[in-house]
Motif scaffolding. Structure first.
Motif, short mmCIF file in Angstrom:
data_model
loop_
_atom_site.label_atom_id
_atom_site.label_comp_id
_atom_site.label_asym_id
_atom_site.label_seq_id
_atom_site.Cartn_x
_atom_site.Cartn_y
_atom_site.Cartn_z
N PRO A 3 0.82 -1.23 0.00
CA PRO A 3 0.00 0.00 0.00
C PRO A 3 0.85 1.27 0.00
CG PRO A 3 -0.89 -1.59 1.55
CD PRO A 3 0.42 -2.15 1.09
N LEU A 4 1.94 1.27 0.77
CA LEU A 4 2.80 2.46 0.81
C LEU A 4 3.50 2.69 -0.52
CD1 LEU A 4 4.39 2.06 4.37
CD2 LEU A 4 2.62 3.68 3.65
N ILE A 5 3.98 1.58 -1.13
CA ILE A 5 4.67 1.70 -2.42
C ILE A 5 3.73 2.28 -3.47
CG2 ILE A 5 5.67 0.37 -4.33
CD1 ILE A 5 6.76 -1.57 -2.15
N TYR A 6 2.52 1.72 -3.54
CA TYR A 6 1.60 2.18 -4.58
C TYR A 6 1.01 3.55 -4.28
CZ TYR A 6 2.00 -1.95 -7.40
OH TYR A 6 2.50 -2.92 -8.23
N LEU A 7 0.84 3.88 -3.00
CA LEU A 7 0.40 5.23 -2.65
C LEU A 7 1.46 6.25 -3.08
CD1 LEU A 7 -1.63 7.10 -1.27
CD2 LEU A 7 -0.43 6.68 0.89
N SER A 8 2.74 5.93 -2.82
CA SER A 8 3.84 6.82 -3.24
C SER A 8 3.87 6.96 -4.75
CB SER A 8 5.18 6.28 -2.74
OG SER A 8 5.18 6.16 -1.35
N LEU A 9 3.64 5.85 -5.44
CA LEU A 9 3.65 5.85 -6.90
C LEU A 9 2.53 6.75 -7.44
CD1 LEU A 9 5.13 4.50 -9.29
CD2 LEU A 9 3.38 2.73 -9.23
N LEU A 10 1.32 6.59 -6.87
CA LEU A 10 0.19 7.40 -7.33
C LEU A 10 0.39 8.88 -7.02
CD1 LEU A 10 -2.78 5.05 -6.37
CD2 LEU A 10 -1.99 5.63 -8.68
N LEU A 11 0.90 9.17 -5.82
CA LEU A 11 1.17 10.56 -5.46
C LEU A 11 2.21 11.18 -6.39
CD1 LEU A 11 1.19 10.41 -1.55
CD2 LEU A 11 -0.51 11.51 -3.01
N GLY A 12 3.22 10.37 -6.72
CA GLY A 12 4.26 10.86 -7.62
C GLY A 12 3.76 11.11 -9.02
N LEU A 13 2.87 10.20 -9.50
CA LEU A 13 2.37 10.32 -10.88
C LEU A 13 1.33 11.43 -11.02
CD1 LEU A 13 2.00 6.55 -11.84
CD2 LEU A 13 3.57 8.19 -12.87
N PHE A 14 0.44 11.54 -10.02
CA PHE A 14 -0.69 12.47 -10.18
C PHE A 14 -0.63 13.67 -9.24
CE2 PHE A 14 -2.31 8.20 -11.30
CZ PHE A 14 -2.50 8.42 -12.65
N GLY A 15 0.05 13.52 -8.10
CA GLY A 15 0.08 14.62 -7.13
C GLY A 15 1.26 15.53 -7.37
N ALA A 16 2.47 14.98 -7.15
CA ALA A 16 3.68 15.79 -7.29
C ALA A 16 4.05 15.98 -8.76
CB ALA A 16 4.84 15.14 -6.54
N GLU A 17 3.56 15.09 -9.62
CA GLU A 17 3.86 15.13 -11.06
C GLU A 17 5.36 15.10 -11.34
OE1 GLU A 17 1.83 18.41 -12.80
OE2 GLU A 17 -0.16 17.55 -12.49
#
Length: 201
Positions: A3-17
């Motif tokens: 969950p942490l890995i994929y949350l970081s991945l999603l935040l990086g792709l869509f949040g922090a860009e």
């Protein structure tokens, strides 16, 4: 950890860009999954679908990369190589000291931490052969010698791609041989020819 890995991945792709999907990595990942699927079908045997799903979940994040500058990349590589050097020195110390002090002290994590704190299912204290009194080092902090060997092989490749400090490369290679584990050697056998071709020498 997933969950942490994929949350970081999603935040990086869509949040922090700051993360990007690498097309070549994605293509290679899809090719790997396709080959595994074909093998499952052709073998006609029952293969553990949860294991396959775990394997895919574990490797899917590698299709993304962080858009960053060279200074950050160099700092991350420097930190990794310093940690790998420390673990290599721990492993070599383990290997040498086992001829002089008790095995219990050579593997302090396995013998002094409460059992509930330890991850199970690893060959933590592995002799070089059945019945041997000589043990393969795990660098104290790695779960088993094969992980130790693999970490050092990655360190050799990164060192060759970057600083190229020969004394560190030599130390990593000596520690790989001390581990009596083929994992690092296989990784080097696959990686070094690619590195030679890419660098043109």
């Amino acid at each position: 950890g997933f969950p942490l890995i994929y949350l970081s991945l999603l935040l990086g792709l869509f949040g922090a860009e700051r993360m990007r999907v690498a097309p070549v990595r994605l293509l290679l990942f899809c090719a790997m999954v396709s080959v595994l699927g074909v093998i499952m079908v052709l073998r006609g045997e029952n293969i553990s679908l949860p294991s396959l799903a775990l394997f895919i979940l574990l490797h899917l994040p590698y299709v993304a990369h962080v858009a960053t500058n060279e200074d950050v990349t160099a700092a991350v590589q420097r930190t990794f190589l310093n940690v790998a050097l420390f673990i290599a020195l721990c492993g070599l110390t383990q290997y040498v000291l086992q001829f002089h002090i008790a095995k219990t002290y050579i593997f302090p994590i396995e013998n002094f931490l409460p059992a509930d704190w330890l991850a199970t299912g690893f060959n933590m204290q592995a002799p070089i052969a059945y019945g041997s009194s000589v043990y393969r080092p795990n660098g104290i902090f790695m779960p088993e010698p094969s992980f130790f060997s693999q970490l050092l092989a990655i360190a050799v490749v990164i060192e060759l791609m970057g600083p190229k400090r020969l004394w560190r490369i030599a130390l990593f290679v000596i520690a790989i041989f001390a581990s009596h584990s083929g994992t690092g050697l296989i990784l080097l056998a696959v990686s070094l020819p690619v590195l030679i071709l890419v660098n043109g020498r």
